[in-house]
Design a protein around this motif. Structure first.
Motif, PDB file in Angstrom:
ATOM      1  N   ASP A  44       0.873  -1.167   0.000  1.00 22.02           N
ATOM      2  CA  ASP A  44       0.000   0.000   0.000  1.00 22.02           C
ATOM      3  C   ASP A  44       0.912   1.220   0.000  1.00 22.02           C
ATOM      4  O   ASP A  44       1.669   1.433   0.958  1.00 22.02           O
ATOM      5  CB  ASP A  44      -0.898  -0.013   1.237  1.00 22.02           C
ATOM      6  N   VAL A  45       0.889   1.989  -1.063  1.00 19.03           N
ATOM      7  CA  VAL A  45       1.836   3.100  -1.206  1.00 19.03           C
ATOM      8  C   VAL A  45       1.674   4.140  -0.111  1.00 19.03           C
ATOM      9  O   VAL A  45       2.598   4.934   0.144  1.00 19.03           O
ATOM     10  CB  VAL A  45       1.703   3.772  -2.591  1.00 19.03           C
ATOM     11  N   GLN A  46       0.508   4.157   0.568  1.00 17.49           N
ATOM     12  CA  GLN A  46       0.323   5.109   1.678  1.00 17.49           C
ATOM     13  C   GLN A  46       1.414   4.981   2.732  1.00 17.49           C
ATOM     14  O   GLN A  46       1.772   5.963   3.385  1.00 17.49           O
ATOM     15  CB  GLN A  46      -1.024   4.869   2.362  1.00 17.49           C
ATOM     16  N   LEU A  47       1.919   3.758   2.905  1.00 13.89           N
ATOM     17  CA  LEU A  47       2.926   3.515   3.941  1.00 13.89           C
ATOM     18  C   LEU A  47       4.208   4.305   3.689  1.00 13.89           C
ATOM     19  O   LEU A  47       4.975   4.556   4.619  1.00 13.89           O
ATOM     20  CB  LEU A  47       3.244   2.025   4.023  1.00 13.89           C
ATOM     21  N   PHE A  48       4.422   4.692   2.444  1.00 14.82           N
ATOM     22  CA  PHE A  48       5.678   5.380   2.107  1.00 14.82           C
ATOM     23  C   PHE A  48       5.436   6.800   1.592  1.00 14.82           C
ATOM     24  O   PHE A  48       6.292   7.383   0.940  1.00 14.82           O
ATOM     25  CB  PHE A  48       6.455   4.535   1.084  1.00 14.82           C
ATOM     26  N   GLN A  49       4.272   7.348   1.935  1.00 14.09           N
ATOM     27  CA  GLN A  49       3.952   8.721   1.550  1.00 14.09           C
ATOM     28  C   GLN A  49       3.930   9.669   2.745  1.00 14.09           C
ATOM     29  O   GLN A  49       3.726  10.864   2.577  1.00 14.09           O
ATOM     30  CB  GLN A  49       2.601   8.779   0.824  1.00 14.09           C
ATOM     31  N   LYS A  50       4.128   9.160   3.948  1.00 11.50           N
ATOM     32  CA  LYS A  50       4.162  10.005   5.133  1.00 11.50           C
ATOM     33  C   LYS A  50       5.556  10.625   5.291  1.00 11.50           C
ATOM     34  O   LYS A  50       6.547  10.110   4.777  1.00 11.50           O
ATOM     35  CB  LYS A  50       3.801   9.204   6.385  1.00 11.50           C
ATOM     36  N   ARG A  51       5.607  11.720   6.038  1.00 11.48           N
ATOM     37  CA  ARG A  51       6.890  12.415   6.203  1.00 11.48           C
ATOM     38  C   ARG A  51       7.902  11.586   6.977  1.00 11.48           C
ATOM     39  O   ARG A  51       9.081  11.533   6.636  1.00 11.48           O
ATOM     40  CB  ARG A  51       6.675  13.758   6.928  1.00 11.48           C
ATOM     41  N   VAL A  52       7.448  10.909   8.042  1.00 12.50           N
ATOM     42  CA  VAL A  52       8.348  10.128   8.901  1.00 12.50           C
ATOM     43  C   VAL A  52       7.983   8.652   8.800  1.00 12.50           C
ATOM     44  O   VAL A  52       6.807   8.281   8.887  1.00 12.50           O
ATOM     45  CB  VAL A  52       8.253  10.587  10.373  1.00 12.50           C
ATOM     46  N   LEU A  53       8.997   7.821   8.612  1.00 12.30           N
ATOM     47  CA  LEU A  53       8.815   6.371   8.577  1.00 12.30           C
ATOM     48  C   LEU A  53       9.537   5.779   9.784  1.00 12.30           C
ATOM     49  O   LEU A  53      10.749   5.927   9.925  1.00 12.30           O
ATOM     50  CB  LEU A  53       9.391   5.787   7.292  1.00 12.30           C
ATOM     51  N   ILE A  54       8.768   5.130  10.667  1.00 12.54           N
ATOM     52  CA  ILE A  54       9.351   4.493  11.851  1.00 12.54           C
ATOM     53  C   ILE A  54       9.396   2.995  11.601  1.00 12.54           C
ATOM     54  O   ILE A  54       8.363   2.352  11.358  1.00 12.54           O
ATOM     55  CB  ILE A  54       8.521   4.806  13.105  1.00 12.54           C
ATOM     56  N   ILE A  55      10.590   2.431  11.643  1.00 14.97           N
ATOM     57  CA  ILE A  55      10.768   0.995  11.414  1.00 14.97           C
ATOM     58  C   ILE A  55      10.901   0.324  12.767  1.00 14.97           C
ATOM     59  O   ILE A  55      11.890   0.503  13.479  1.00 14.97           O
ATOM     60  CB  ILE A  55      12.000   0.717  10.540  1.00 14.97           C
ATOM     61  N   ALA A  56       9.880  -0.457  13.112  1.00  9.28           N
ATOM     62  CA  ALA A  56       9.824  -1.084  14.444  1.00  9.28           C
ATOM     63  C   ALA A  56       9.628  -2.591  14.328  1.00  9.28           C
ATOM     64  O   ALA A  56       8.872  -3.192  15.076  1.00  9.28           O
ATOM     65  CB  ALA A  56       8.696  -0.462  15.262  1.00  9.28           C
ATOM     66  N   ILE A  57      10.324  -3.201  13.366  1.00  4.05           N
ATOM     67  CA  ILE A  57      10.209  -4.643  13.197  1.00  4.05           C
ATOM     68  C   ILE A  57      11.351  -5.334  13.946  1.00  4.05           C
ATOM     69  O   ILE A  57      12.505  -4.947  13.822  1.00  4.05           O
ATOM     70  CB  ILE A  57      10.214  -5.044  11.707  1.00  4.05           C
ATOM     71  N   PRO A  58      11.044  -6.370  14.728  1.00  4.75           N
ATOM     72  CA  PRO A  58      12.101  -7.052  15.480  1.00  4.75           C
ATOM     73  C   PRO A  58      12.893  -7.997  14.590  1.00  4.75           C
ATOM     74  O   PRO A  58      12.337  -8.599  13.662  1.00  4.75           O
ATOM     75  CB  PRO A  58      11.316  -7.846  16.536  1.00  4.75           C
ATOM     76  N   PRO A  59      14.192  -8.144  14.831  1.00  8.18           N
ATOM     77  CA  PRO A  59      14.969  -9.160  14.100  1.00  8.18           C
ATOM     78  C   PRO A  59      14.434 -10.550  14.456  1.00  8.18           C
ATOM     79  O   PRO A  59      14.203 -10.850  15.617  1.00  8.18           O
ATOM     80  CB  PRO A  59      16.389  -8.974  14.641  1.00  8.18           C
ATOM     81  N   GLN A  60      14.217 -11.379  13.446  1.00  2.91           N
ATOM     82  CA  GLN A  60      13.690 -12.724  13.698  1.00  2.91           C
ATOM     83  C   GLN A  60      14.428 -13.751  12.851  1.00  2.91           C
ATOM     84  O   GLN A  60      14.760 -13.491  11.697  1.00  2.91           O
ATOM     85  CB  GLN A  60      12.186 -12.783  13.388  1.00  2.91           C
ATOM     86  N   LEU A  61      14.664 -14.922  13.445  1.00  3.86           N
ATOM     87  CA  LEU A  61      15.298 -16.014  12.724  1.00  3.86           C
ATOM     88  C   LEU A  61      14.261 -16.689  11.847  1.00  3.86           C
ATOM     89  O   LEU A  61      13.187 -17.052  12.306  1.00  3.86           O
ATOM     90  CB  LEU A  61      15.866 -17.030  13.715  1.00  3.86           C
ATOM     91  N   LYS A  62      14.580 -16.825  10.573  1.00  7.12           N
ATOM     92  CA  LYS A  62      13.630 -17.424   9.638  1.00  7.12           C
ATOM     93  C   LYS A  62      14.356 -18.410   8.738  1.00  7.12           C
ATOM     94  O   LYS A  62      15.305 -18.059   8.052  1.00  7.12           O
ATOM     95  CB  LYS A  62      12.948 -16.337   8.794  1.00  7.12           C
ATOM     96  N   LYS A  63      13.897 -19.668   8.779  1.00  8.83           N
ATOM     97  CA  LYS A  63      14.461 -20.719   7.933  1.00  8.83           C
ATOM     98  C   LYS A  63      15.973 -20.800   8.083  1.00  8.83           C
ATOM     99  O   LYS A  63      16.719 -20.921   7.101  1.00  8.83           O
ATOM    100  CB  LYS A  63      14.077 -20.486   6.464  1.00  8.83           C
ATOM    101  N   GLY A  64      16.428 -20.691   9.331  1.00  6.22           N
ATOM    102  CA  GLY A  64      17.852 -20.847   9.607  1.00  6.22           C
ATOM    103  C   GLY A  64      18.698 -19.644   9.276  1.00  6.22           C
ATOM    104  O   GLY A  64      19.917 -19.688   9.356  1.00  6.22           O
ATOM    105  N   ARG A  65      18.088 -18.539   8.888  1.00  9.62           N
ATOM    106  CA  ARG A  65      18.881 -17.342   8.582  1.00  9.62           C
ATOM    107  C   ARG A  65      18.151 -16.104   9.080  1.00  9.62           C
ATOM    108  O   ARG A  65      16.930 -16.095   9.210  1.00  9.62           O
ATOM    109  CB  ARG A  65      19.127 -17.223   7.078  1.00  9.62           C
ATOM    110  N   LEU A  66      18.901 -15.064   9.341  1.00  5.46           N
ATOM    111  CA  LEU A  66      18.301 -13.799   9.752  1.00  5.46           C
ATOM    112  C   LEU A  66      18.091 -12.927   8.517  1.00  5.46           C
ATOM    113  O   LEU A  66      19.053 -12.559   7.840  1.00  5.46           O
ATOM    114  CB  LEU A  66      19.200 -13.098  10.774  1.00  5.46           C
TER     115      LEU A  66
END
Length: 288
Positions: free
Chosen positions: A70-92
């Motif tokens: 959804d392009v709305q997610l990248f149309q705001k002035r500030v983007l806060i990235i709050a995703i936690p690092p997670q192990l997936k299929k043996g790799r990060l």
């Protein structure tokens, strides 16, 4: 003021509600049905974004060319990235997710990115450590967190990286995570924690700053709690009437690492609202 929050979990939801109360234009992303239902319950505007996307996203020259966003997610002035690092299929795959988000932010209208990283980037270090400390890339997770920051630094506009200490706050009383038979190591190591309310107010201050510099700013976000692990978790257990946790003193390191966060306090002129988390722990326990 407009803000997009990528990864709207426990911290992101509280941040979104606080900003909405102050009339900030918000949109949040979600991946799971459970998170979406929670965002609906909280009246937080949301759009689905499942990361990582297909690798081809990095070669796209327009947001309209990228499927399943959804392009709305990248149309705001500030983007806060709050995703936690997670192990997936043996790799990060955390660095890949950050790389893709940075690319999409470049294609959109984002002027300032705030990346919420972790003080786990100091794993393998001992004594007092700050933002200038040389990192131990051989320690667990460190290389992954460093790669994520390096990906973020390729953003050509404003960038702030917050290295968050262990989070506590509503529904995160440390005593609730104690297991009766769990044995803790490094009893004398310092605790490095921060309360949710301080993270929220620090982010609020950052998004309201019109003087965003192109040069990336990196800050440790940590309280000044003066306690070791044994003292802190014993108080946590006592406050909830739980058995005291056991500590192993075999092969105990004489020192752990103490995260120093003076740079943020000085540069942002910020005074923590919950700077002594031993006091908070006792107060929170009485309220339960």
């Amino acid at each position: 003021m407009s803000v997009s929050i990528i990864g709207c979990g426990w911290l992101g939801q509280a941040l979104a509600k606080h900003l909405m109360t102050n009339k900030v234009d918000i949109i949040a992303s979600y991946q799971s049905k459970k998170t979406h239902e929670k965002l609906i319950e909280l009246d937080i505007p949301a759009a689905k974004l499942s990361l990582p996307l297909e690798d081809e996203v990095l070669s796209c020259q327009s947001l309209d060319d990228i499927a399943n966003i959804d392009v709305q997610l990248f149309q705001k002035r500030v983007l806060i990235i709050a995703i936690p690092p997670q192990l997936k299929k043996g790799r990060l795959d955390y660095p890949l997710k950050i790389q893709q988000l940075i690319h999409m932010a470049e294609l959109g209208n984002t002027a300032h990115i705030i990346l919420l990283n972790s003080t786990a980037i100091y794993n393998g270090l001992y004594g007092r450590v700050d933002e200038t400390s040389e990192l131990n890339l051989s320690a667990e997770k460190v290389e992954t967190l460093v790669d994520a920051e390096q990906a973020a630094k390729k953003f050509t506009k404003g960038l702030t990286i917050l290295r968050l200490a262990g989070l506590v706050g509503p529904n995160r009383h440390p005593g609730k995570f104690l297991q009766v038979k769990r044995v803790f190591e490094n009893a004398g190591a310092p605790v490095n924690l921060v309360h949710q309310v301080d993270v929220i107010h620090i982010i609020e201050n950052l998004i309201g700053d019109d003087n965003v510099h192109i040069e990336p700013n990196i800050y440790n976000v940590v309280s000044n709690t003066d306690s070791n692990r044994q003292q802190y978790y014993q108080v946590a257990a006592e406050s909830l009437g739980l058995p005291l946790p056991q500590f192993s003193f075999e092969q105990q390191k004489t020192t752990g690492k103490k995260i120093i966060g003076e740079r943020l306090r000085s540069k942002l002129n910020y005074t923590y609202k919950k700077d002594d988390l031993l006091t908070w722990l006792k107060e929170a326990s009485r309220a339960l």
